[in-house]
Design an enzyme around this catalytic site. Structure first.
Site, PDB file in Angstrom:
ATOM      1  NE  ARG A 146      33.910  21.309 -30.817  1.00 42.58           N
ATOM      2  CZ  ARG A 146      33.019  21.877 -30.043  1.00 42.58           C
ATOM      3  NH1 ARG A 146      32.565  21.230 -28.988  1.00 42.58           N
ATOM      4  NH2 ARG A 146      32.579  23.081 -30.285  1.00 42.58           N
ATOM      5  CB  SER A 185      28.052  10.675 -21.893  1.00 43.34           C
ATOM      6  OG  SER A 185      28.612  10.696 -23.177  1.00 43.34           O
ATOM      7  CG  HIS A 218      15.792  15.742 -20.162  1.00 44.24           C
ATOM      8  ND1 HIS A 218      14.817  16.693 -19.986  1.00 44.24           N
ATOM      9  CD2 HIS A 218      15.148  14.578 -20.398  1.00 44.24           C
ATOM     10  CE1 HIS A 218      13.634  16.128 -20.103  1.00 44.24           C
ATOM     11  NE2 HIS A 218      13.807  14.842 -20.366  1.00 44.24           N
ATOM     12  CB  ILE A 222      24.867  15.373 -30.456  1.00 43.67           C
ATOM     13  CG1 ILE A 222      26.266  14.782 -30.771  1.00 43.67           C
ATOM     14  CG2 ILE A 222      24.429  16.310 -31.567  1.00 43.67           C
ATOM     15  CD1 ILE A 222      26.353  14.018 -32.044  1.00 43.67           C
ATOM     16  CD  GLU A 248      24.959   4.555 -18.678  1.00 47.01           C
ATOM     17  OE1 GLU A 248      25.279   5.105 -19.746  1.00 47.01           O
ATOM     18  OE2 GLU A 248      23.791   4.580 -18.221  1.00 47.01           O
ATOM     19  CG  PHE A 267      35.759  16.497 -19.166  1.00 43.33           C
ATOM     20  CD1 PHE A 267      34.890  15.760 -18.370  1.00 43.33           C
ATOM     21  CD2 PHE A 267      35.224  17.347 -20.121  1.00 43.33           C
ATOM     22  CE1 PHE A 267      33.519  15.878 -18.526  1.00 43.33           C
ATOM     23  CE2 PHE A 267      33.853  17.472 -20.282  1.00 43.33           C
ATOM     24  CZ  PHE A 267      33.002  16.735 -19.480  1.00 43.33           C
ATOM     25  CD  GLU A 292      21.928  13.368 -33.199  1.00 36.93           C
ATOM     26  OE1 GLU A 292      22.440  12.418 -32.599  1.00 36.93           O
ATOM     27  OE2 GLU A 292      22.338  13.809 -34.280  1.00 36.93           O
TER      28      GLU A 292
HETATM   29  N1  RBF Z   1      24.637   9.248 -24.369  1.00 40.71           N
HETATM   30  C1  RBF Z   1      25.658   9.869 -24.950  1.00 40.71           C
HETATM   31  O1  RBF Z   1      26.824   9.521 -24.670  1.00 40.71           O
HETATM   32  N2  RBF Z   1      25.438  10.892 -25.834  1.00 40.71           N
HETATM   33  C2  RBF Z   1      24.207  11.339 -26.159  1.00 40.71           C
HETATM   34  O2  RBF Z   1      24.094  12.253 -26.975  1.00 40.71           O
HETATM   35  C3  RBF Z   1      23.095  10.707 -25.540  1.00 40.71           C
HETATM   36  N3  RBF Z   1      21.850  11.116 -25.797  1.00 40.71           N
HETATM   37  C4  RBF Z   1      20.799  10.513 -25.140  1.00 40.71           C
HETATM   38  C5  RBF Z   1      19.492  10.959 -25.369  1.00 40.71           C
HETATM   39  C6  RBF Z   1      18.433  10.365 -24.690  1.00 40.71           C
HETATM   40  C7  RBF Z   1      17.036  10.871 -24.931  1.00 40.71           C
HETATM   41  C8  RBF Z   1      18.677   9.302 -23.785  1.00 40.71           C
HETATM   42  C9  RBF Z   1      17.531   8.648 -23.032  1.00 40.71           C
HETATM   43  C10 RBF Z   1      19.962   8.872 -23.580  1.00 40.71           C
HETATM   44  C11 RBF Z   1      21.036   9.450 -24.237  1.00 40.71           C
HETATM   45  N4  RBF Z   1      22.329   9.008 -24.033  1.00 40.71           N
HETATM   46  C12 RBF Z   1      23.359   9.633 -24.638  1.00 40.71           C
HETATM   47  C13 RBF Z   1      22.593   7.786 -23.258  1.00 40.71           C
HETATM   48  C14 RBF Z   1      22.905   8.003 -21.819  1.00 40.71           C
HETATM   49  O3  RBF Z   1      24.214   8.507 -21.668  1.00 40.71           O
HETATM   50  C15 RBF Z   1      22.796   6.659 -21.093  1.00 40.71           C
HETATM   51  O4  RBF Z   1      23.675   5.724 -21.649  1.00 40.71           O
HETATM   52  C16 RBF Z   1      21.378   6.061 -21.172  1.00 40.71           C
HETATM   53  O5  RBF Z   1      20.435   7.016 -20.799  1.00 40.71           O
HETATM   54  C17 RBF Z   1      21.259   4.823 -20.264  1.00 40.71           C
HETATM   55  O6  RBF Z   1      21.508   5.146 -18.936  1.00 40.71           O
END
Ligand code: RBF
Length: 298
Positions: free
Chosen positions: A263, A192, A224, A218, A194, A249, A221
């Protein structure tokens, strides 16, 4: 307090019952809560299938009446499309649509009308005001036709079980609303985080009327979570405002995977579908605000 009007039509055979239900369903009527009453000591079994309309009138007329073979008049928008669907249904069922549906003709009350007879002895008239603003609040609102619109969908691969379902929902909404496959481009991004950058770049090409963004964060999981979520939401909003191109969105923010699944089509609809519908509506509104002055009203 008056609440509604129920207009009961007895049906003379189970086959006619099924056919009428099929006909009115094909026309896109909203089904109400049906009922099935098993046989009782007092009488035979019965069943009912209501169809709902946003507006009902009980109308007394003094003077010239339309010369019709029915007193069931259904007001519609897009009469030609309704005629097409009714005709197709009749052709499929009976193979002899011509005798069972009239051509669309002008009425004496500034509207157009046709009648159809889906089962023998049951006729229904469909009509539309010629002045599209008649009976409508004067407001600008987007329509839900996506014909001649082009879309980019940005979808995150993270939580792909969810985002793939959102993507299917979004495509379903676009295609069923008349968008063409070649007018939809899909960009996959890692997560997300990106989404905003890709959405912005796509918007800046000016090849798309709207951008649909789909992702899933989520909380349980995602470290931050709030920081990521805020930045994603801000970035998408900023791209929308600075490019002037509607961005819908569809980034889910959920406590658990189960909630996300709900959802994404399991329980609470599909947010991808809703996001795409919002993109269509905003594109249409955008064109109306930007575009031609309204048609002069009669
Ligand atoms: N991207 C999501 O789209 N959904 C998530 O729940 C999600 N959780 C993440 C948790 C952590 C600890 C990290 C480091 C990244 C997560 N990302 C998640 C990925 C984030 O959107 C992105 O693609 C990466 O951090 C690479 O820039």
């Amino acid at each position: 307090m008056i609440k509604g009007i129920t207009f009961i039509r007895p049906v003379h055979s189970p086959a006619h019952f099924e056919e009428l239900v099929s006909f009115f369903s094909a026309l896109g009527f909203e089904p109400g809560r049906g009922w099935d009453q098993p046989p009782t000591r007092e009488g035979a079994a019965s069943r009912g299938r209501p169809f709902l309309a946003p507006l009902a009138n009980l109308e007394f007329v003094d003077g010239a009446l339309p010369t019709l073979n029915t007193d069931l008049l259904i007001e519609v928008t897009a009469l030609d499309a309704v005629h097409h669907v009714a005709r197709q249904w009749l052709e499929a069922k009976t193979g002899a649509a011509k005798t069972l549906i009239t051509a669309i003709a002008d009425t004496h009350w500034k509207s157009r009308l046709f009648t159809a007879e889906p089962v023998p002895g049951f006729s229904v008239a469909f009509w539309e005001w010629q002045d599209p603003l008649r009976g409508k609040a004067i407001a600008l609102a987007g329509d839900l036709s996506a014909a001649d619109m082009s879309f980019a969908i940005v979808v995150a691969r993270w939580n792909a079980v969810i985002t793939e379902r959102l993507l299917q929902g979004a495509l379903d909404a676009l295609l069923r609303s008349g968008a063409k496959r070649h007018q939809i481009e899909i960009a996959h991004v890692p997560g997300s985080w990106e989404i905003p950058a890709a959405a912005r770049q796509l918007a800046e090409t000016h090849r798309f009327d709207a951008i649909v963004t789909l992702g899933c964060l989520i909380r349980g999981e995602t470290a931050h979570y709030e920081a990521i979520y805020n930045e994603v939401a801000r970035g998408i909003g900023q791209s929308q405002q600075e490019t002037g191109i509607p961005h819908s969105f569809g980034v889910l923010t959920c406590e658990t995977l189960e909630q996300a699944l709900d959802r994404a089509g399991l329980k609470s609809g599909n947010k991808g579908f809703e996001a795409a519908a919002a993109a269509i509506e905003m594109t249409s509104l955008h064109r109306k605000i930007d575009g031609k002055p309204p048609e002069p009203r009669a």
